[in-house]
Design a protein around this motif. Structure first.
Motif, short mmCIF file in Angstrom:
data_model
loop_
_atom_site.label_atom_id
_atom_site.label_comp_id
_atom_site.label_asym_id
_atom_site.label_seq_id
_atom_site.Cartn_x
_atom_site.Cartn_y
_atom_site.Cartn_z
N SER A 103 38.76 60.26 35.08
CA SER A 103 40.13 61.03 35.50
C SER A 103 40.04 62.40 35.01
O SER A 103 40.49 63.47 35.85
N CYS A 104 39.54 62.72 33.97
CA CYS A 104 39.29 64.37 33.56
C CYS A 104 38.43 64.98 34.71
O CYS A 104 38.47 65.90 35.29
N VAL A 105 37.16 64.19 35.25
CA VAL A 105 36.31 64.79 36.22
C VAL A 105 37.00 64.93 37.39
O VAL A 105 36.96 66.28 38.16
N CYS A 106 38.04 64.07 37.98
CA CYS A 106 38.84 64.32 39.13
C CYS A 106 39.63 65.67 39.07
O CYS A 106 39.98 66.53 39.69
N ILE A 107 40.33 65.60 37.77
CA ILE A 107 41.15 66.78 37.77
C ILE A 107 40.61 68.19 37.55
O ILE A 107 41.00 69.04 38.09
N LYS A 157 52.54 65.20 33.10
CA LYS A 157 51.60 63.92 33.60
C LYS A 157 51.82 63.87 35.02
O LYS A 157 50.50 63.18 35.51
N ASP A 158 52.88 63.92 35.90
CA ASP A 158 52.68 63.73 37.02
C ASP A 158 51.81 64.81 38.00
O ASP A 158 51.33 64.30 38.99
N VAL A 159 51.80 66.05 37.62
CA VAL A 159 51.12 67.23 38.10
C VAL A 159 49.63 66.56 37.87
O VAL A 159 48.92 66.63 39.02
N LEU A 160 49.42 66.04 36.68
CA LEU A 160 47.85 65.66 36.51
C LEU A 160 47.42 64.38 37.30
O LEU A 160 46.37 64.35 37.84
N MET A 161 48.25 63.51 37.35
CA MET A 161 48.20 62.49 38.09
C MET A 161 48.06 62.71 39.68
O MET A 161 46.87 62.05 40.60
N ALA A 162 48.60 63.61 40.01
CA ALA A 162 48.63 64.13 41.79
C ALA A 162 47.21 64.94 41.66
O ALA A 162 46.60 64.77 42.71
N MET A 163 46.82 65.69 40.77
CA MET A 163 45.45 66.27 40.85
C MET A 163 44.42 65.22 40.77
O MET A 163 43.36 65.37 41.66
N GLU A 164 44.42 64.11 40.14
CA GLU A 164 43.60 63.17 40.12
C GLU A 164 43.58 62.57 41.30
O GLU A 164 42.41 62.12 41.81
N ASN A 165 44.75 61.95 41.93
CA ASN A 165 44.58 61.50 43.18
C ASN A 165 44.12 62.28 44.43
O ASN A 165 43.23 61.77 45.25
N GLY A 166 44.32 63.65 44.26
CA GLY A 166 43.67 64.52 45.49
C GLY A 166 42.34 64.59 45.19
O GLY A 166 41.71 64.68 46.13
N GLY A 167 41.69 64.44 44.01
CA GLY A 167 40.11 64.57 43.86
C GLY A 167 39.59 63.42 44.32
O GLY A 167 38.51 63.29 45.11
#
Length: 707
Positions: A65-69, A455-465
């Motif tokens: 998750s951190c790599v995706c973010i 948390k939602d912003v980070l989740m969106a960044m993870e999903n985008g990655g």
């Protein structure tokens, strides 16, 4: 919203149908109910290779998750401050992609989805190393124009193998085979006789061209993916987090649900809306189809027809401005024009495509006697807009910025920022909260603001990655195709071969290009098939004086329509899985519904005015109106119903009318209108058609086959 007001979805064993509880209210909460009854993840994984990723727990899940973010954060940072030099930007991007693919995707699709193999860790590290080598030696690579060193050659060979394997894992074998064939052609072209042969190149020359220049692996396709394509994928992930997809479903329900065949029209509208934020036919089909397909079946549509409506509607999302699919951004780079020019040209054909699908579902509903959904069970469009209209602001901002001349990169970046800001402040706008028509407070997931916390912003960044991995891998792999084309000149040779095969006939060239696009499209993602066809087939069409934009849109259309065409119709098969219908029957029905979409590219190749090229306003209006009437005639003939059931010879007349109306020219248009008027008079005079009266659309009933 109280429990009684929610839509109750009851799975019927055997038929796979769904029934709606009488008097229940329809809104986007119903979609969640339906999704609970369907194993959506299983359907997606079956037809979309990108959905076969591993799922972890504990520290490994946190690490990925951190790599995706961080991946998304890097892309946002460079969008805000400026891109690095091309090879550095693309190397960093590809490094993230390779690491994530090898960590997330097993070597076999049916492999262990919860355990990471030791060799995948080594491959991920190797992926980071081959990209890091370019960054570390950037100055030497740029300044040294000589042949590659031994170390360059070793890292270059490793990069080619790593990209091919990563692409096979996440995209599939077909695109990998295409890339390998092109690489082998560069090496062994001296063994090929005739016009396609060439002297051949050494392995060291091929590897150096692919790895150390911006003509191969780090070429234009990966460059587009590493800049604004990623940003638009990330933008879509943020929009999805705000609840825009659910808002589209509610809006479509309110706008079209009460009309004849309302649920099918809801599918057309919702899929068209959702397609603006989704670049995948399969993802679009599954996202909206889990709600629309059971809803269509509940009022009398057959499973195959319901699935076909959703597949045809969802596939059109990739040609619908303002966002379209990733291939449109690559097209802008290929043609050297602004993206807004691509979107502007694609607008009228896309609207005609959805008009055609809408005509088909309307006439099918009329033929079957299906009714709409009672008004009191539907959300009111103005009410939906009042409570969720703010979700459209980022898309409006996007259109405005593109029209003002901002680059797609900056436009996407500002729209992501706008999305976050709007979601943060909208919860404080008390004007968005209110009471429904019955006096109760609206509590649906769309009526309320989907406020995005950190948390939602980070989740969106993870999903985008995660969502960008497939597109980037396909772009990297097709970089090998572009590299071989620039190295050997095979693109021009293949274009000449098409011209020789068609004997100089423009119509036959278009037909051959159409079949090539569909066949390639059956195994390749949209971005990959567009890149391959743009270098091979588009030059053949352009040799007849067709504008570049028309030629490239032609191949993109048919590449996208391959998602509907059996025997490998992924969008149609995914819809069939939800509808529990026979896959090939759903695919052929989807082709029938989208048949006008197979004609539209021919129209704008023969008359580019449909793309708003070289025509004044009145000429464009006239062409659009006659094409729309022609599409209506084609819909009547295809369904077999107008004012009543059509006789076979009446359908033939309407087909002739459609062809003449779609063909540019005043004389042909007058002939087409005359033929349609003749059939209309016959229908008014002879009010009885062939066959027995049709069913009147009972709940959950099966529809009779068309005419």
């Amino acid at each position: 919203m109280s429990h009684k007001e929610r839509m109750q979805v009851i799975g019927q064993e055997g038929s796979g149908g769904f029934a709606l509880e009488e008097g229940s209210r329809l809104d986007s909460d119903a979609a969640e109910k339906i999704q609970d009854t369907l194993d959506v993840s299983e359907i997606v994984a079956k037809y979309d290779k990108e959905a076969t990723f591993r799922t972890f727990r504990g520290w490994l899940k946190i690490f990925i998750s951190c790599v995706c973010i961080v991946f998304s954060g890097f892309q946002l940072f460079t969008a805000a401050t400026g891109l690095y030099p091309p090879q550095i930007q693309r190397s960093i991007h590809l490094g993230f992609v390779l690491v994530l693919i090898y960590l997330l995707y097993p070597a076999k699709a049916d492999g262990n989805k919860h355990r990471l193999n030791w060799y995948d860790v080594l491959l991920a590290a190797a992926g980071a190393a081959v990209c890091g080598y370019i960054i570390w030696n950037y100055d030497t690579i740029v300044l040294d124009a000589g042949p590659p060193t031994e170390l360059d050659f070793i890292f270059g060979c490793a990069s080619i193998l790593l990209v091919l394997e990563a692409t096979r894992r996440i995209v599939g074998l077909p695109i990998t085979i295409v890339a390998i064939v092109f690489l082998l052609y560069a090496k062994f072209g001296n063994l090929i006789p005739g016009m396609l042969g060439h002297p051949g190149f050494s392995l060291k020359r091929i590897v150096g061209h692919m790895y150390l220049t911006t003509e191969g692996l780090f070429g234009m396709p990966l460059g587009v993916a590493a800049s604004f394509v990623f940003l638009f994928i990330l933008f879509g992930a943020f929009l999805h987090s705000t609840g825009l997809g659910k808002f589209f479903i509610d809006l479509a329900l309110g706008a079209a649900g009460r009309f004849v065949g309302g649920p099918a029209k809801v599918a057309v509208l919702a899929s068209g809306f959702f397609g603006t934020i989704s670049g995948s036919s399969v993802a679009n089909t599954v996202s909206t189809g889990t709600f629309t397909i059971p809803l269509m079946k509940s009022v009398g549509y057959r499973g195959a027809f319901a699935g076909a409506v959703e597949a045809a509607s969802s596939t059109g999302g990739q040609i619908m401005p303002p966002i379209m699919g990733a291939a449109a951004f690559i097209m802008a780079q290929f043609l050297g024009v602004g993206y807004v020019e691509i979107a502007k040209a694609a607008l009228i054909p896309a609207l005609l495509y959805y008009l055609a699908v809408g005509f088909m579902v309307h006439m099918e509903a009329k033929r079957l006697g299906l009714k709409g959904i009672p008004r009191d069970r539907l959300p009111k469009p103005l009410h939906v807009l009042r409570h969720g209209g703010y979700l459209l602001i980022p898309i409006i901002v996007l259109v405005y910025l593109l029209m003002q001349g901002y680059t797609p990169l900056k436009s996407a970046y500002y729209c992501i920022v706008t999305t976050v800001v709007i979601s943060l402040v909208a919860n404080n706008w008390k004007a968005w909260a209110g009471a429904g028509p019955s006096g109760m407070t609206v509590r649906s997931s769309l009526a309320q603001c989907n406020r995005m916390a950190l948390k939602d912003v980070l989740m969106a960044m993870e999903n985008g990655g995660r969502l960008a991995l497939g597109v980037s891998a396909a772009c990297a792999c097709t970089g090998f195709v572009i590299g071989v084309v620039t190295l050997t000149g095979v693109g021009l040779k293949l274009a000449n071969a098409i011209l020789a095969l068609s004997a100089g006939s423009f119509a036959l060239t278009l037909v051959l290009t159409m079949f090539s696009s569909i066949i390639l499209g059956m195994g390749l993602p949209t971005t990959a098939k567009y890149i391959v066809l743009a270098t091979i087939a588009a030059p053949a069409i352009q040799s007849f004086g067709v504008p570049q934009l028309a030629a490239h849109l032609f191949i993109m259309y048919f590449g996208i329509l391959a998602d509907l065409t059996p025997p490998v119709a992924l969008a149609a098969y995914a819809a069939a899985g939800i509808a529990r219908a026979e896959p090939n029957a759903t695919g052929f029905m989807a082709v029938k519904l989208a048949f006008a979409g197979f004609l539209i590219p021919y129209i704008f190749c023969y008359n580019p005015a449909l793309l708003m090229i070289g025509a004044d306003t009145w000429e464009i209006v006239f062409i659009v109106c006659t094409a729309a009437v022609g599409i209506a005639a084609l819909s009547f003939a295809s369904v077999g119903y107008w004012l009543r059931n059509l006789y076979f010879w009446e359908r033939l007349i309407l087909v002739a009318a459609a062809i003449t109306l779609i063909t540019p020219g005043l004389k042909t248009d007058l002939i087409g209108l005359g033929l349609m008027a003749g059939v209309y008079v016959l229908q008014r005079v002879f009010k009885e058609g062939p066959g027995q009266p049709l069913i009147q659309g009972g709940k959950g009933s099966e529809a009779a086959p068309a005419g």
